[in-house]
Design an enzyme around this catalytic site. Structure first.
Site, short mmCIF file in Angstrom:
data_model
loop_
_atom_site.label_atom_id
_atom_site.label_comp_id
_atom_site.label_asym_id
_atom_site.label_seq_id
_atom_site.Cartn_x
_atom_site.Cartn_y
_atom_site.Cartn_z
N ALA A 49 4.70 -15.28 21.91
CA ALA A 49 4.91 -14.14 21.00
C ALA A 49 3.95 -14.24 19.82
CB ALA A 49 6.34 -14.11 20.51
N GLU A 131 7.66 -2.80 37.15
CA GLU A 131 8.06 -4.00 37.90
C GLU A 131 8.09 -5.18 36.94
OE1 GLU A 131 4.41 -5.46 40.27
OE2 GLU A 131 3.84 -3.50 39.50
N LYS A 133 7.27 -8.55 35.00
CA LYS A 133 6.06 -9.33 34.74
C LYS A 133 6.44 -10.79 34.99
CE LYS A 133 2.44 -10.05 31.30
NZ LYS A 133 2.36 -11.49 31.39
N ASP A 135 6.28 -14.73 35.07
CA ASP A 135 5.66 -15.71 34.18
C ASP A 135 5.16 -16.90 35.00
OD1 ASP A 135 4.75 -16.85 31.92
OD2 ASP A 135 6.72 -17.32 31.07
N ARG A 154 -7.52 -17.40 38.17
CA ARG A 154 -8.21 -16.41 37.36
C ARG A 154 -9.36 -17.01 36.55
NH1 ARG A 154 -5.24 -12.78 32.93
NH2 ARG A 154 -5.06 -14.77 31.89
N TYR A 241 1.05 -8.24 43.67
CA TYR A 241 1.24 -7.02 42.88
C TYR A 241 -0.03 -6.21 42.67
CZ TYR A 241 -0.01 -10.45 39.27
OH TYR A 241 -0.61 -11.45 38.56
N LYS A 305 2.43 0.70 35.71
CA LYS A 305 1.09 1.06 36.21
C LYS A 305 1.09 2.52 36.63
CE LYS A 305 0.71 -3.62 37.97
NZ LYS A 305 0.82 -4.49 39.13
N LYS A 329 6.63 -6.39 26.71
CA LYS A 329 7.16 -7.75 26.60
C LYS A 329 8.62 -7.77 26.15
CE LYS A 329 3.53 -10.44 27.35
NZ LYS A 329 3.25 -11.54 26.48
N CYS A 434 -5.32 -36.79 1.35
CA CYS A 434 -5.25 -36.83 2.81
C CYS A 434 -4.37 -38.01 3.24
CB CYS A 434 -6.65 -36.99 3.37
SG CYS A 434 -6.65 -37.30 5.14
N CYS A 437 -6.76 -40.78 4.96
CA CYS A 437 -7.82 -41.58 4.32
C CYS A 437 -7.68 -41.62 2.81
CB CYS A 437 -9.20 -41.03 4.69
SG CYS A 437 -9.55 -39.44 3.93
N CYS A 452 -8.94 -32.02 3.71
CA CYS A 452 -9.35 -33.35 3.28
C CYS A 452 -10.84 -33.32 3.00
CB CYS A 452 -9.04 -34.34 4.40
SG CYS A 452 -9.94 -35.88 4.26
N CYS A 458 -13.05 -39.98 6.71
CA CYS A 458 -11.65 -39.81 7.12
C CYS A 458 -11.55 -40.06 8.61
CB CYS A 458 -11.20 -38.39 6.79
SG CYS A 458 -9.56 -38.03 7.42
#
Ligand code: IVH
Length: 752
Positions: A49, A131, A133, A135, A154, A241, A305, A329, A434, A437, A452, A458
């Site tokens: 997200a 349809e 999606k 995951d 892909r 798909y 689609k 989503k 930091c 260091c 830093c 460092c």
């Protein structure tokens, strides 16, 4: 602005042009890093997200300031380059990603946009499939004469990995298909069911092997095994798909094409439905959302689609997404837990990043024990502009916090419950030095990050810089990855890049010493030295990128290399520009002051004079060098400043010089011309077009590398005039601009 309610678009709307430019740069880097972590390394780095929000913010900023769109814009990219270890496959047709909708309104806009693009009346029918999606990870299967000949992931959309042997072990993937087109590329998603995922993790931990954070990672990790026997033992599944290259069409509509795939022996998702209206689409979305918990596999939204394939082909593609599809989503998942501690990590550019150590909690089925806290302001309860976020509530160690994720690991802390704050909890004091260091950690004006200042002193920065140096887009030294760099650095063998090239000599009997290390043998040590020697000759753009200079990513490095051609020319120009860098900064401040003064006094600001006054002190040579760098297409003052800063820091410069002295830097060849007949040309459309809408014409032209302008000028190369063309045609004739009609245009671009 409250980020709990502010949308990414709100955030984009709040920025000035200069802020937008810097933000686009940050977004390009962050999104590229997230892409690599997710697609190449199967180890997501930010929640989905959050990733989506970054992409939206990027798109909104590009829409507001089109001229600021970067050449490495995340909107032009899908995924990440393929991992090593598999042969590469160039997809004959690009594997696309999908645009996202989050609100019902986004979907309505999507449908309205399509109607407008196609020039459809509001009441003309326009059906969509809807349809789930899935995951998982996408896979392209190529059948020739009915036999499976290749399976490819892909990758970055253009080049993926050849995983044919592994795909053959998946029961849902037919080895042969009957009555299919001679060439058939079927695309779909490889995934793992919840039950199989749990069982796999149980088996893995019983054996003391690595367990997976979620089913998607398990599926990706299982498919990308170099040994197909391992893939065979992992229960993977596949939903078809979509498709790539076809010798004959599958059908005339999306839904009929899915039926055809089904009859060829592929699994298609049973929740696919044809919807006639937006309300139908939304109703189906809710139905799928309701069914989500009982499906037995992960889905993260609904894909719509355009059903008519002839319309799909008219709509075509933007750089990485089809215009005819969108993913809607599901909202993110949340849980509450105790924040046990805040740790600070130090990155390559010295950025101090706060990480929340949490009492482990299950969020959407995944155990979460770390989360990002972004930066100092986020912890303090304010945004980059100083405005309160979370109603101004700060976050303290011991607090009861809300953790947010949507699909993947490294979630974020979203909210804090003050009523549960332990007594005596102190506000978190962000370190001013930091933690690695002890150098000062400073925050420059306009930067949300504290850094830093230790540079290579460092250890955290040095190691991150070295890791960057050996990474795949940089020196890519085989056998010297992040892990080996960490070990060599910890043992004091390498402190800076040049040390890598001295390894063999410095450890005289380099071979002897390396091979005595744990995990190394004679062969691997020999290979390492050979790989290092091979990289003594390096293309200029890789060298520039490998230096890890802030704001100089792969694209900027290539731009610089193309412009300067040789290392010496680049270094001399940056050195000469050094004195102009400070003037450029002063000029920006002076211009801002002049604007404010003029506004107060109710007069016009004298910007040219103001700038000239600042630049007057700068030697002509420095000014010319500065203008040369900032004049390179794609390079602005931020990159120029970063170069000047890096080259001007004595320690860093000495380290760069030591490195360059070890190398043979290959000059960059002059660029070659692009091959489309309209690439680089400025084209204007006027009059009414009959074969396509104006938007369609513009998109096609841009896809071929042309610049489309709304008005005719001396810079126009070509006017495409349909019937009814008026003043533009006249002006073109006056200016001697070539004018052609729509058919001639289609013939020119090979579409006649
Ligand atoms: S269609 C040209 N349909 O989502 C259109 N993609 O975020 C190609 N995905 O890369 C994609 N389920 O890996 C499509 N039913 C579905 C999908 C789906 C999952 C994945 C796919 C795509 C990604 C984009």
């Amino acid at each position: 602005m409250d980020p709990q309610t502010a949308t990414p678009e709100d955030r984009a709307a709040a920025l000035s042009e200069a802020e937008a430019k810097a933000r686009l740069e940050d977004l390009a880097t962050t999104i590229a890093r997230a892409d690599e972590a997710y697609h190449r390394d199967d180890a997501p780095w930010i929640p989905d997200a959050e990733y989506d929000a970054l992409k939206r913010e990027n798109a909104a900023l590009e829409a507001r300031f089109p001229h600021l769109k970067r050449r490495d814009s995340p909107s032009d990219r899908v995924g990440a380059a393929p991992a090593e270890g598999f042969a590469k496959v160039r997809h004959r047709m690009r594997m696309m990603s999908l645009g996202n909708a989050f609100e019902d309104e986004d979907l309505r806009d999507f449908v309205t946009g399509i109607r407008r693009y196609l020039g459809l009346a509001p009441d003309a029918p326009l059906a969509f499939t809807a349809e789930p999606k899935i995951d998982g990870l996408s896979l392209s299967l190529r059948y020739e004469d009915g036999r499976l000949v290749q399976a490819a992931t892909r990758g970055d959309g253009e080049v993926g990995e050849n995983v044919t042997a592994n795909a053959r072990t998946i029961a849902d993937i037919p080895q042969t298909v009957e009555d299919a087109p001679e060439v058939l590329e079927v695309r779909g998603e490889v995934y793992m069911s919840h039950a199989d995922f749990e069982a796999l993790n149980t088996r893995q931990s019983a054996r003391g092997d690595k367990t997976f954070a979620n089913p998607r990672n398990a599926a990706a990790g299982s498919l990308r095994q170099l040994d197909p026997a391992i893939t065979r033992a992992r229960p993977l599944r596949f939903f078809a798909y979509s498709w790539g290259e076809l010798s004959d069409p599958l059908a005339a509509t999306q839904i009929a094409a899915l039926d055809r795939l089904d009859s060829l022996g592929f699994q298609t998702n049973p929740l696919t439905e044809l919807c006639e209206t937006v309300d139908d689409m939304l109703a189906h979305y809710r139905q799928i959302e309701q069914a989500r918990a009982t499906l037995g596999y992960d889905i993260d939204g609904v894909v719509y689609k355009v059903d008519d394939l002839a319309l799909q082909s008219r709509l075509g593609f933007r750089s990485t997404t089809p215009r005819w599809a969108i993913a809607h989503k599901f909202p993110a998942e949340l849980a509450w837990t105790r924040l046990e501690a805040i740790d600070i990590q130090v990155g390559r550019t010295g950025a101090l990043s706060p990480v929340a150590r949490l009492k482990p909690v299950t969020v959407g089925g995944v155990v979460v024990s770390n989360a990002t806290l972004h930066n100092e302001d986020y912890i303090a309860g304010r945004d980059a502009t100083g405005a309160p976020i979370r109603g101004g509530k700060d976050i303290r160690e011991g607090d009861w916090v809300q953790v947010y994720r949507a699909g993947d690991v490294i979630p974020k802390v979203a909210d804090v419950d003050l009523s549960n704050r332990p007594e005596g909890a102190a506000p978190y004091a962000f370190p001013a030095t930091c933690p690695q260091c002890g150098s000062d950690a400073v925050r420059e004006e306009g930067d949300s990050v504290r850094r830093c200042t230790g540079g290579l002193v460092c250890p955290a920065q040095a190691v991150e810089k070295l890791k960057h140096f050996v990474s795949r887009s940089a020196f890519d030294i085989e056998g010297l990855g992040a892990k080996q760099v960490e070990q060599f650095h910890a043992d004091g063998w390498i402190a800076e890049p040049a040390d890598i090239f001295a390894l063999q000599d410095r450890y005289g009997s380099g071979l002897q010493q390396v091979k005595n290390r744990e995990g190394w043998g004679e062969k691997s040590a020999e290979n390492l030295f050979r790989a290092i020697e091979e990289k003594r000759t390096i293309p200029l753009k890789r060298l520039i990128f490998s230096l890890g200079i802030r704001h100089v990513g792969e694209v900027a490095a290539a731009d610089l290399a193309r412009h300067f051609g040789t290392w010496d020319k680049l270094a001399q120009t940056v050195d000469r520009a050094a004195r102009a860098g400070a003037a450029a900064r002063r000029a920006e401040d002076a211009v801002a002051a002049e604007r404010a003064a003029a506004a107060d006094e109710g007069r016009k600001p004298r910007l040219a004079d103001t700038k000239a006054a600042v630049w007057a002190d700068v030697p002509q040579e420095a000014r010319a060098a500065w203008e040369e760098i900032t004049g390179i297409d794609g390079i602005g003052a931020t990159v120029a400043q970063a170069l000047v800063t890096a080259f001007g820091q004595p320690r860093e410069r000495a380290s760069i010089d030591r490195l360059v002295a070890c190398l043979e830097v290959e000059p960059e060849a002059a660029p070659t011309a692009a091959d489309s007949p309209v690439a680089g040309k400025t084209v204007v459309f006027t009059g009414s077009l009959e074969k396509m809408t104006r938007a369609e014409a513009k998109a096609r032209a841009e896809a071929l590398g042309a610049k489309v302008s709304g008005s005719v000028s001396a810079k126009t190369d070509l006017l495409v005039a349909g019937p009814g063309a008026g003043s533009k045609a006249k002006k073109a004739a006056d200016l001697g601009v070539e004018t052609i009609d729509e058919d001639a245009w289609l013939a020119l671009i090979g579409d006649g």
